[in-house]
Design an enzyme around this catalytic site. Structure first.
Site, PDB file in Angstrom:
ATOM      1  N   THR A 100       0.877  -1.173   0.000  1.00 29.23           N
ATOM      2  CA  THR A 100       0.000   0.000   0.000  1.00 29.23           C
ATOM      3  C   THR A 100       0.910   1.217   0.000  1.00 29.23           C
ATOM      4  O   THR A 100       1.662   1.448   0.946  1.00 29.23           O
ATOM      5  CB  THR A 100      -0.928   0.010   1.225  1.00 29.23           C
ATOM      6  OG1 THR A 100      -1.736  -1.162   1.184  1.00 29.23           O
ATOM      7  CG2 THR A 100      -1.832   1.240   1.201  1.00 29.23           C
ATOM      8  N   LYS A 175      -7.184   1.241  -2.856  1.00 29.51           N
ATOM      9  CA  LYS A 175      -6.774   0.783  -1.524  1.00 29.51           C
ATOM     10  C   LYS A 175      -7.012   1.881  -0.492  1.00 29.51           C
ATOM     11  O   LYS A 175      -7.350   1.600   0.664  1.00 29.51           O
ATOM     12  CB  LYS A 175      -5.307   0.361  -1.534  1.00 29.51           C
ATOM     13  CG  LYS A 175      -4.804  -0.211  -0.202  1.00 29.51           C
ATOM     14  CD  LYS A 175      -5.586  -1.457   0.221  1.00 29.51           C
ATOM     15  CE  LYS A 175      -5.188  -1.936   1.617  1.00 29.51           C
ATOM     16  NZ  LYS A 175      -3.854  -2.553   1.683  1.00 29.51           N
ATOM     17  N   LYS A 243       0.470   4.731   8.446  1.00 27.99           N
ATOM     18  CA  LYS A 243       1.082   5.139   7.175  1.00 27.99           C
ATOM     19  C   LYS A 243       0.025   5.254   6.095  1.00 27.99           C
ATOM     20  O   LYS A 243      -0.029   6.241   5.357  1.00 27.99           O
ATOM     21  CB  LYS A 243       2.162   4.126   6.794  1.00 27.99           C
ATOM     22  CG  LYS A 243       2.788   4.334   5.423  1.00 27.99           C
ATOM     23  CD  LYS A 243       2.176   3.432   4.336  1.00 27.99           C
ATOM     24  CE  LYS A 243       2.405   1.965   4.606  1.00 27.99           C
ATOM     25  NZ  LYS A 243       1.882   1.098   3.501  1.00 27.99           N
TER      26      LYS A 243
END
Length: 291
Positions: A100, A175, A243
């Site tokens: 990701t 995502k 993150k």
């Protein structure tokens, strides 16, 4: 006669990558592996994977290269450095980043790969450690559709819900949608369990009712039971979720879009990390209510 399968180079054999590479090995693909800590690849090597000492060596000998690392900075390093993937892979190689990461970085990798006649896809996954172990990952891909279709035999070994989303960066944007939905959902799951306990109910019994109704979700069915057992081992690390949320907030700001639920979740997970839970699984959010 069985068609010979292309060589897969796999970089990053952590919680999810190890299972993914293992499925490919068992399906008959020759698999080369590289990770910063060789010990993390020990099981794969024992199962037949071939260890490579450098990214350069792995990339030059692979037909397909799959990467599953931690942060965008890691992706940038392994793809764009002097002895990284794009400077080492053969023409015609398919490179698939399943980390990701930032949509903008996915586009940059795609453009540079195209110049070198390498096919690049951004194909992040969802499903956590359970989905990786059971080969039931959701895979969302961006890049050229022809490259996506060429890589479908590989995707089908590690995932079940495999969707082409569009041009380079589209997989990463999808995502972000996934992580935004999970972020707010994890607050709801944690609060629901805490509420059940405060009301004097049996939370496991409550789960039987609400997980099968309109409130049902993957997090409620898979992570709430872990909360109740005190199992906070990572299927997906808090530090990595932070993150992801930071990337999503940055992208939302670029698009001038408000994301209050995401912002709240980010602040709560930041508080959790400050309490030393960065290496715990995302279900550790529940600890904020327990404390």
């Amino acid at each position: 006669m069985t068609e010979k399968k292309g060589v897969i180079g796999f970089i990053g054999t952590g919680v999810m990558g190890k299972s993914m590479a293992g499925h490919l090995l068992r399906d008959g693909y020759p698999v080369l592996v590289y990770t910063r800590t060789k010990e993390k690849a020990a099981e794969l090597i024992e199962s037949g994977a071939v260890w490579k000492e450098t990214i350069e060596e792995l990339a030059s000998q692979s037909d397909y290269i799959l990467t599953m690392v931690g942060y965008p900075s890691d992706v940038e390093e392994i793809y764009l450095s002097e002895k990284g993937i794009l400077n080492s892979a053969k023409e015609g190689t398919y490179v698939i980043d399943m980390t990701t990461s930032k949509p903008s970085l996915a586009k940059k990798i795609y453009e540079l790969a195209k110049q070198r006649k390498i096919h690049a896809l951004d194909a992040p996954v969802s499903g956590g450690d359970v989905g990786a172990r059971e080969a039931r990952l959701s895979i969302m891909a961006g890049g050229d559709q022809q490259a996506f279709e060429a890589c479908m035999p590989i995707f089908s070994v590690i995932g079940q819900n495999i969707v082409y989303q569009g041009e380079a960066g589209s997989g990463q944007h999808t995502k972000m949608c996934n992580q935004i939905a999970i972020a707010a959902g994890m607050i709801g799951v944690s609060e629901a369990i805490a509420y059940a306990e405060h009301a004097g109910l049996d939370p496991e019994n409550v789960l039987k009712s609400i997980s099968a109704g309109a409130a049902g979700s993957w997090s409620l069915s898979n992570l709430a039971p872990r909360m109740l057992k005190g199992d906070f081992d990572p299927g997906f690390y808090v530090k990595h979720f932070l993150k992801d949320m930071s990337i999503a907030i940055e992208e939302a700001e670029t698009m001038k879009m408000d994301a209050p639920g995401l912002t709240l979740a980010h602040s709560l997970y930041t508080e959790l990390q400050k309490k030393g839970e960065g290496d715990s699984g995302t279900q550790a959010l529940y600890k904020l209510w327990k404390s």
